[in-house]
Each structure stands twice: as structure tokens, then as C-alpha cells.
Write a protein that holds these residues in place. Structure first.
Motif, PDB file in Angstrom:
ATOM      1  N   LYS A 238       0.840  -1.200   0.000  1.00  0.00           N
ATOM      2  CA  LYS A 238       0.000   0.000   0.000  1.00  0.00           C
ATOM      3  C   LYS A 238       0.873   1.248   0.000  1.00  0.00           C
ATOM      4  O   LYS A 238       2.102   1.171   0.189  1.00  0.00           O
ATOM      5  CB  LYS A 238      -0.923   0.010   1.227  1.00  0.00           C
ATOM      6  CG  LYS A 238      -0.207   0.076   2.564  1.00  0.00           C
ATOM      7  CD  LYS A 238      -1.220   0.094   3.714  1.00  0.00           C
ATOM      8  CE  LYS A 238      -0.500   0.171   5.067  1.00  0.00           C
ATOM      9  NZ  LYS A 238      -1.476   0.227   6.203  1.00  0.00           N
ATOM     10  N   GLY A 239       0.237   2.392  -0.227  1.00  0.00           N
ATOM     11  CA  GLY A 239       0.955   3.662  -0.196  1.00  0.00           C
ATOM     12  C   GLY A 239       2.067   3.742  -1.209  1.00  0.00           C
ATOM     13  O   GLY A 239       1.949   3.298  -2.352  1.00  0.00           O
ATOM     14  N   LYS A 240       3.195   4.297  -0.785  1.00  0.00           N
ATOM     15  CA  LYS A 240       4.330   4.503  -1.684  1.00  0.00           C
ATOM     16  C   LYS A 240       4.901   3.184  -2.187  1.00  0.00           C
ATOM     17  O   LYS A 240       5.357   3.099  -3.326  1.00  0.00           O
ATOM     18  CB  LYS A 240       5.425   5.299  -0.976  1.00  0.00           C
ATOM     19  CG  LYS A 240       6.543   5.741  -1.921  1.00  0.00           C
ATOM     20  CD  LYS A 240       7.563   6.594  -1.202  1.00  0.00           C
ATOM     21  CE  LYS A 240       8.612   7.104  -2.180  1.00  0.00           C
ATOM     22  NZ  LYS A 240       9.282   6.030  -2.938  1.00  0.00           N
ATOM     23  N   ASP A 241       4.852   2.155  -1.338  1.00  0.00           N
ATOM     24  CA  ASP A 241       5.363   0.849  -1.768  1.00  0.00           C
ATOM     25  C   ASP A 241       4.569   0.325  -2.968  1.00  0.00           C
ATOM     26  O   ASP A 241       5.141  -0.233  -3.905  1.00  0.00           O
ATOM     27  CB  ASP A 241       5.282  -0.160  -0.620  1.00  0.00           C
ATOM     28  CG  ASP A 241       6.283   0.149   0.481  1.00  0.00           C
ATOM     29  OD1 ASP A 241       7.285   0.819   0.199  1.00  0.00           O
ATOM     30  OD2 ASP A 241       6.040  -0.283   1.628  1.00  0.00           O
ATOM     31  N   LEU A 242       3.255   0.527  -2.932  1.00  0.00           N
ATOM     32  CA  LEU A 242       2.418   0.080  -4.041  1.00  0.00           C
ATOM     33  C   LEU A 242       2.664   0.938  -5.278  1.00  0.00           C
ATOM     34  O   LEU A 242       2.762   0.416  -6.393  1.00  0.00           O
ATOM     35  CB  LEU A 242       0.940   0.132  -3.646  1.00  0.00           C
ATOM     36  CG  LEU A 242      -0.050  -0.357  -4.709  1.00  0.00           C
ATOM     37  CD1 LEU A 242       0.236  -1.796  -5.115  1.00  0.00           C
ATOM     38  CD2 LEU A 242      -1.484  -0.228  -4.198  1.00  0.00           C
ATOM     39  N   ASP A 243       2.791   2.252  -5.105  1.00  0.00           N
ATOM     40  CA  ASP A 243       3.078   3.136  -6.240  1.00  0.00           C
ATOM     41  C   ASP A 243       4.400   2.752  -6.898  1.00  0.00           C
ATOM     42  O   ASP A 243       4.513   2.710  -8.125  1.00  0.00           O
ATOM     43  CB  ASP A 243       3.141   4.594  -5.778  1.00  0.00           C
ATOM     44  CG  ASP A 243       1.778   5.135  -5.367  1.00  0.00           C
ATOM     45  OD1 ASP A 243       0.761   4.458  -5.657  1.00  0.00           O
ATOM     46  OD2 ASP A 243       1.728   6.218  -4.760  1.00  0.00           O
ATOM     47  N   ASP A 244       5.412   2.473  -6.075  1.00  0.00           N
ATOM     48  CA  ASP A 244       6.716   2.060  -6.616  1.00  0.00           C
ATOM     49  C   ASP A 244       6.608   0.745  -7.376  1.00  0.00           C
ATOM     50  O   ASP A 244       7.266   0.541  -8.402  1.00  0.00           O
ATOM     51  CB  ASP A 244       7.744   1.921  -5.485  1.00  0.00           C
ATOM     52  CG  ASP A 244       8.163   3.264  -4.908  1.00  0.00           C
ATOM     53  OD1 ASP A 244       7.911   4.306  -5.563  1.00  0.00           O
ATOM     54  OD2 ASP A 244       8.727   3.287  -3.799  1.00  0.00           O
ATOM     55  N   PHE A 245       5.768  -0.150  -6.863  1.00  0.00           N
ATOM     56  CA  PHE A 245       5.561  -1.442  -7.517  1.00  0.00           C
ATOM     57  C   PHE A 245       4.986  -1.234  -8.921  1.00  0.00           C
ATOM     58  O   PHE A 245       5.423  -1.867  -9.887  1.00  0.00           O
ATOM     59  CB  PHE A 245       4.634  -2.311  -6.680  1.00  0.00           C
ATOM     60  CG  PHE A 245       4.420  -3.696  -7.216  1.00  0.00           C
ATOM     61  CD1 PHE A 245       5.358  -4.699  -6.998  1.00  0.00           C
ATOM     62  CD2 PHE A 245       3.279  -4.015  -7.948  1.00  0.00           C
ATOM     63  CE1 PHE A 245       5.169  -5.991  -7.484  1.00  0.00           C
ATOM     64  CE2 PHE A 245       3.074  -5.293  -8.449  1.00  0.00           C
ATOM     65  CZ  PHE A 245       4.029  -6.281  -8.226  1.00  0.00           C
TER      66      PHE A 245
END
Length: 250
Positions: A134-141
Motif C-alpha cells: 500500500k501507499g508509496k510501496d504500491l506506487d513504486d511497484f
């Protein structure tokens, strides 16, 4: 069917739902008490019309694109990604079959595994389950993905995964059913394949993955489409028109 299939895993509760549904239909409260039905895609509108609701009582208001930080330029990304609940109806088996066909390409899965789904013991070595993000980790993914794959075998309402991927400039490979075919234009901002067809999915992924120029072209077009069709301002304007038309009628 709710009672017969025991859809709530409680016979009493399922019968209750069935009776409620029957009453809503036979009394027509669910129809006559509504001025306008709002759906999220042309596909859904056609389904409602097929069930007997007049076309003029149905308005289309698509979903709003999520708020994400715009990427700084376009990048190709590395892996082929599946984002969302890991389950049979979401097409995870076809995703894995596609990975098995392309052993040299990296495939990653982000999402919780449904309790009813069991990851195959012979999972290809090029498939990695990274868990819920979720959050930035998901955006980076998303940004590190070369392709976002949505191989769902059911219609879906308005898949947030697709719209978010488009907003981040990712080319989409998805099935040509339900809402997906209303969002993705085959050969322009993504690729459409038949549902439950892992082989065709694998071929489409392989062809797109190796053609970085095509990935870029689809991704940028997807980004532009999202800004034009699913921005907050655009959706608010559409919704405003729905209310204005209702006021005129009344």
C-alpha cells in the motif's frame, strides 16, 4: 439461487436475502422509487437495459482516478505485474500459465491470497509473490512494472488497478469482458485478450514486453486517457449534468 446455493453460508440468512430480493422485484420499489440509475460503464448500462430498465433512466458516471504522484518522465519498468486479490476469478491461474510460457521474464504478484485459493506447488521460478502493498510501496511497484496484467474472468465494476496503472503510464493487458473493454482500447492504450485463455495471455505479454517502444506508446496514451476521462474535474462535471437533467425533468 441465493437460498439454493446458500450464498451466505447460513441457510437462514440466505433465505432472508432471497425473500428480500423477491419482494424488491415483485413490489417494484427498487424500480419505481428511483429517478436515475448510475452505472460506471457502457457495458453495465447495456446489462441493465437487457434486464428491462429504460435506457433514458440510466446514466454513466465512470470511477475517479486515484490521487498519485505523477512519474518524472516515462520508464520501461522491469517486471510483469498482477495487483489485487489473488483468487480464481481474478485470473491468477492464467497469469501463472503465462509466466510458465515466458520463463525468461520476471512476473510478480502483489496482494492478499484468497482463503479459497492455493498457490500451485509447481509455481514457476520466475513468479514472485510479494504480499500486500500500500501507499508509496504500491506506487513504486506499479512504476517498476513494465506491464500491468488484469486477467479477470468476471466482469468487474470499474477496476481501480487498471485506472491507477494507466495514470502511472503503464500499458495494460486485460480481458475483453465487462468494464475492462470499456476502458482499454485494444492496440492503443493496452491489449485485450479472451478470458480464461492463459496461452493467448502469455503470447500477448511476450510480444508487448520485448517491444519497449510499444510499451511507451501505450503507457503515455493510457496516461493521457486517464487525465481526460477520469479526473476529478471530469467526473464531477458528468455528475453535475446528471443532477441538472433530473432537476429539469422534475
Amino acid at each position: 439461487w441465493c437460498a439454493y446455493k446458500n450464498c451466505e453460508s447460513s441457510r437462514l440468512k440466505s433465505i432472508g436475502y432471497a425473500i428480500r430480493g423477491w419482494y424488491a422485484r415483485t413490489s417494484r420499489n427498487i424500480l419505481d422509487g428511483v429517478d436515475v440509475f448510475i452505472v460506471q460503464s457502457d457495458f453495465q448500462k447495456k446489462k441493465f437495459i437487457a434486464q428491462g430498465i429504460e435506457a433514458e433512466r440510466i446514466s454513466i458516471v465512470p470511477g475517479i482516478a486515484p490521487v498519485v504522484e505523477a512519474p518524472n518522465g516515462w520508464s520501461a519498468g522491469e517486471y510483469v505485474s498482477f495487483v489485487g486479490r489473488v483468487s480464481f476469478e481474478k485470473g491468477i491461474d492464467e497469469f501463472i500459465e503465462a509466466a510458465r510460457m515466458n520463463p525468461k521474464l520476471p512476473f510478480k504478484v502483489a496482494g492478499n491470497v484468497d482463503a479459497a485459493y492455493h498457490i500451485p506447488e509447481d509455481l514457476p521460478k520466475n513468479v514472485e509473490f510479494v504480499g500486500f502493498l500500500k501507499g508509496k510501496d504500491l506506487d513504486d511497484f506499479y512504476l517498476k512494472s513494465r506491464i500491468i496484467v488484469v486477467p479477470s474472468k468476471w466482469y468487474e465494476g470499474f477496476p481501480n488497478v487498471i485506472v491507477k496503472g494507466m495514470l502511472l503510464g503503464r500499458p495494460i493487458v486485460t480481458t475483453d469482458i465487462g468494464a475492462m473493454q470499456s476502458i482499454i482500447r485494444n492496440g492503443e492504450n493496452g491489449v485485450l485478450v479472451p478470458p480464461a485463455d492463459g496461452r493467448t495471455l502469455g503470447e500477448a505479454i511476450q510480444k508487448l514486453y520485448v517491444d519497449v517502444d510499444m510499451c511507451k506508446r501505450f503507457g503515455i496514451q493510457a496516461m493521457n486517457d486517464t487525465g481526460e476521462s477520469y479526473s476529478r474535474e471530469k467526473i464531477y462535471s458528468i455528475m453535475d449534468d446528471v443532477y441538472k437533467n433530473l432537476i429539469k425533468k422534475s
